[in-house]
Enzyme design. Structure first.
Site, PDB file in Angstrom:
ATOM      1  N   CYS A 271       0.713  -1.219   0.198  1.00  0.00           N
ATOM      2  CA  CYS A 271       0.182  -0.075   0.261  1.00  0.00           C
ATOM      3  C   CYS A 271       0.910   1.343  -0.011  1.00  0.00           C
ATOM      4  O   CYS A 271       0.792   2.166  -0.918  1.00  0.00           O
ATOM      5  CB  CYS A 271      -0.815  -0.024   1.222  1.00  0.00           C
ATOM      6  SG  CYS A 271      -2.184  -1.428   1.339  1.00  0.00           S
TER       7      CYS A 271
HETATM    8  N1  LIG Z   1      -3.058  -6.077   2.202  1.00  0.00           N
HETATM    9  C1  LIG Z   1      -3.363  -5.214   2.787  1.00  0.00           C
HETATM   10  O1  LIG Z   1      -3.235  -4.714   3.952  1.00  0.00           O
HETATM   11  C2  LIG Z   1      -4.337  -3.880   2.167  1.00  0.00           C
HETATM   12  C3  LIG Z   1      -4.695  -2.890   2.990  1.00  0.00           C
HETATM   13  C4  LIG Z   1      -5.825  -1.847   2.574  1.00  0.00           C
HETATM   14  C5  LIG Z   1      -5.999  -1.970   1.034  1.00  0.00           C
HETATM   15  N2  LIG Z   1      -5.484  -3.031   0.257  1.00  0.00           N
HETATM   16  C6  LIG Z   1      -5.820  -2.989  -1.073  1.00  0.00           C
HETATM   17  O2  LIG Z   1      -6.686  -4.099  -1.433  1.00  0.00           O
HETATM   18  C7  LIG Z   1      -6.421  -4.448  -2.737  1.00  0.00           C
HETATM   19  C8  LIG Z   1      -6.159  -5.882  -2.505  1.00  0.00           C
HETATM   20  O3  LIG Z   1      -5.109  -6.075  -1.690  1.00  0.00           O
HETATM   21  P1  LIG Z   1      -4.747  -7.663  -1.286  1.00  0.00           P
HETATM   22  O4  LIG Z   1      -3.244  -7.178  -0.072  1.00  0.00           O
HETATM   23  O5  LIG Z   1      -5.624  -8.330  -0.709  1.00  0.00           O
HETATM   24  O6  LIG Z   1      -3.937  -8.219  -2.621  1.00  0.00           O
HETATM   25  P2  LIG Z   1      -3.673  -9.994  -2.620  1.00  0.00           P
HETATM   26  O7  LIG Z   1      -2.524  -9.998  -3.583  1.00  0.00           O
HETATM   27  O8  LIG Z   1      -3.229 -10.578  -1.420  1.00  0.00           O
HETATM   28  O9  LIG Z   1      -4.906 -10.640  -3.152  1.00  0.00           O
HETATM   29  C9  LIG Z   1      -5.527 -10.475  -4.387  1.00  0.00           C
HETATM   30  C10 LIG Z   1      -6.162 -11.769  -4.706  1.00  0.00           C
HETATM   31  O10 LIG Z   1      -6.875 -11.287  -6.092  1.00  0.00           O
HETATM   32  C11 LIG Z   1      -6.667 -12.415  -6.830  1.00  0.00           C
HETATM   33  N3  LIG Z   1      -6.872 -12.071  -8.326  1.00  0.00           N
HETATM   34  C12 LIG Z   1      -6.128 -11.182  -9.083  1.00  0.00           C
HETATM   35  N4  LIG Z   1      -7.055 -11.014 -10.099  1.00  0.00           N
HETATM   36  C13 LIG Z   1      -8.254 -11.515 -10.201  1.00  0.00           C
HETATM   37  C14 LIG Z   1      -9.235 -11.638 -11.049  1.00  0.00           C
HETATM   38  N5  LIG Z   1      -9.208 -11.030 -12.133  1.00  0.00           N
HETATM   39  N6  LIG Z   1     -10.346 -12.263 -10.540  1.00  0.00           N
HETATM   40  C15 LIG Z   1     -10.376 -12.868  -9.260  1.00  0.00           C
HETATM   41  N7  LIG Z   1      -9.357 -12.830  -8.500  1.00  0.00           N
HETATM   42  C16 LIG Z   1      -8.193 -12.109  -8.949  1.00  0.00           C
HETATM   43  C17 LIG Z   1      -5.394 -12.752  -6.698  1.00  0.00           C
HETATM   44  O11 LIG Z   1      -5.164 -14.150  -7.133  1.00  0.00           O
HETATM   45  C18 LIG Z   1      -5.310 -12.837  -5.240  1.00  0.00           C
HETATM   46  O12 LIG Z   1      -5.653 -14.231  -4.433  1.00  0.00           O
HETATM   47  C19 LIG Z   1      -5.357  -3.933  -3.074  1.00  0.00           C
HETATM   48  O13 LIG Z   1      -5.895  -2.926  -4.013  1.00  0.00           O
HETATM   49  C20 LIG Z   1      -4.539  -3.139  -2.107  1.00  0.00           C
HETATM   50  O14 LIG Z   1      -4.083  -1.925  -2.254  1.00  0.00           O
HETATM   51  C21 LIG Z   1      -4.582  -4.200   0.891  1.00  0.00           C
END
Ligand SMILES: NC(=O)c1ccc[n+]([C@@H]2O[C@H](COP(=O)([O-])OP(=O)(O)OC[C@H]3O[C@@H](n4cnc5c(N)ncnc54)[C@H](O)[C@@H]3O)[C@@H](O)[C@H]2O)c1
Length: 435
Positions: A271
């Site tokens: 992030c």
């Molecule tokens: N990790 C954190 O602490 C956090 C905190 C706040 C915001 N965010 C935001 O949340 C969002 C997700 O982050 P995350 O950390 O969960 O990512 P992540 O990489 O852990 O998980 C994303 C998941 O989406 C799947 N994916 C990708 N493309 C896809 C599609 N077209 N259809 C279905 N599944 C698909 C991937 O296989 C993966 O399992 C990002 O925008 C991030 O900036 C994350």
């Protein structure tokens, strides 16, 4: 029954797209509250882990929790996106990284929206949670969804609700962190609030999806800039022989107008190093530059180089040099007590130290080996912390201060220590160099 009635009667089904750090805990939260959840992911491995093995693939989410919900049949995962038809609310939690040119890569969001568009029907709510620039929801996503002929605010509902997950924070969980929701129309906001209120204690509404998108960016830009500020002050005070940690601790006694931020080896995680640049990119469209964001990025990016300088200084003081030296990095994850290495400064440190001729190993009990990454291809496994192992290294570099480290033991058995987190702050020893 329309969606409002279904929500009131708890008779709605949620689809979560992307079962990662954000999507998986959210899916579990709905399931725990007896709301049917279908999790969608492209990764068949994750889907199998949930459905068949009933196991977690994220350290701070216990397998027990997944097993319980899957067994209760309120939660299942699938790679079959046609099942979007079955859901009433679809929540998108896919990655929003930067591309090689450090520009927003919205491909994951747009691809999943295309999938939704194929199967969506009247009466559904679509909510985006992935961090992004203002306008993603009411421009990019809306354009794709309305190509179906359905109209927002009439046939379907669309909102943005940023995720505020803080992995492994013992004081807050998904349900106790207040959640912001902004819809494309007033009714979209209202329906979004109704759905999230089923699992989140406090839901705060704003006037538009754009305001919600901007709220998330403000939160993360605020952190990036404040971390950059203390990182810069660290280098300034160091020259003046003043300890930044002592100064922050003293300043923190002020009961108002000061929030402590702490320096470190550089920014990490999915992030803070990335999100601010989503705004920088969008701001260009409005002919405005985001100077604070760029400056903070510059300072934070320079931190691993500063740490390497300190490593060289520590060797110098001990009549040694970095070329050929054996260095053990403690902590590979970007922050303590988690297993996430995305954008971790420890990876950059390995690269920089190796470039200078050092032989580098690492310890991290949560990351037993370094997977192949887009940017780095290190073939390394975690080294155990034992007396004899520590004695093999010329220098130990503390990058991430995991709670499991026995600092007294490490200090006793290491030759030189470079500490980027003040983890050895309570010890007085000429072996320790703060960085
Ligand atoms: N990790 C954190 O602490 C956090 C905190 C706040 C915001 N965010 C935001 O949340 C969002 C997700 O982050 P995350 O950390 O969960 O990512 P992540 O990489 O852990 O998980 C994303 C998941 O989406 C799947 N994916 C990708 N493309 C896809 C599609 N077209 N259809 C279905 N599944 C698909 C991937 O296989 C993966 O399992 C990002 O925008 C991030 O900036 C994350």
């Amino acid at each position: 029954m329309d969606l409002v009635q279904k929500i009131k009667k708890n008779k709605f089904k949620v689809g979560i797209i992307g079962l990662g750090y954000v999507g998986l805990p959210l899916a579990l939260e709905f399931s725990i509250k007896n709301i049917q959840v279908i999790g969608f992911d492209l990764d068949a491995g994750k889907v199998r882990k949930i459905n068949k093995e009933k196991k977690s693939y994220i350290k701070h989410i216990p397998s027990e929790k997944i097993k319980k919900e899957v067994n209760r049949k309120t939660f299942l995962a699938t790679t079959d996106f046609s099942r979007i038809k079955e859901t009433d609310a679809v929540i998108i939690c896919v990655p929003t990284p930067l591309n090689a040119n450090r520009e927003p890569d919205l491909s994951y969001v747009l691809n999943s929206t295309e999938e939704i568009a194929k199967y969506m029907r009247k009466g559904q709510l679509i909510s985006l949670e992935s961090t992004t620039y203002p306008g993603t929801t009411d421009e990019d996503i809306l354009r794709i969804l309305e190509k179906t002929g359905l109209k927002v605010g009439k046939d379907f509902w669309l909102c943005f609700s940023p995720e505020r997950e803080d992995p492994n924070n013992p004081h807050y969980s998904t349900s106790t962190i207040p959640k912001v929701v902004g819809g494309v129309t007033e009714k979209c906001t209202m329906i979004g609030k109704m759905i999230y209120s089923k699992v989140i204690d406090t839901v705060v509404t704003v006037s538009s999806a754009r305001a919600a998108e901007a709220t998330k960016l403000l939160e993360n830009i605020y952190r990036s800039i404040n971390i950059a500020l203390v990182n810069e002050l660290k280098t300034v005070f160091d020259r003046m022989d003043i300890d930044i940690w002592e100064v922050i601790s003293a300043a923190s006694t002020k009961p108002f107008g000061f929030t402590p931020f702490y320096p470190g080896p550089g920014l990490g995680g999915h992030c803070i190093p990335i999100d601010p640049f989503y705004l920088t990119w969008k701001a260009r469209e409005f002919e405005i530059s985001t100077k604070f964001i760029e400056l903070a990025g510059e300072v934070n990016t320079s931190m691993p180089y500063y740490v390497v300088e300190k490593v060289m200084h520590a060797f110098n003081k001990n009549f040694k040099h970095i070329n050929g030296a054996k260095i053990l990095i403690l902590g590979l994850a970007y922050k303590k007590d988690i297993d996430d290495i995305r954008e971790s400064p420890s990876l950059k440190l390995i690269e920089l130290l190796q470039d200078r001729g050092a032989i580098v190993d690492y310890n991290d009990d949560y990351v037993t080996e370094i997977p192949k990454l887009r940017k780095y291809k290190f073939n390394k496994k975690s080294t155990k912390i034992t007396k004899s192992n520590l004695s093999k290294y010329d220098l130990v570099l503390l990058s991430t201060d995991h709670t499991y480290y026995d600092y007294e033991f490490i200090l006793r058995n290491s030759r030189i220590i470079v500490d980027t987190r003040n983890a050895f702050g309570k010890f007085k020893s000429s072996k320790i160099f703060k960085a």
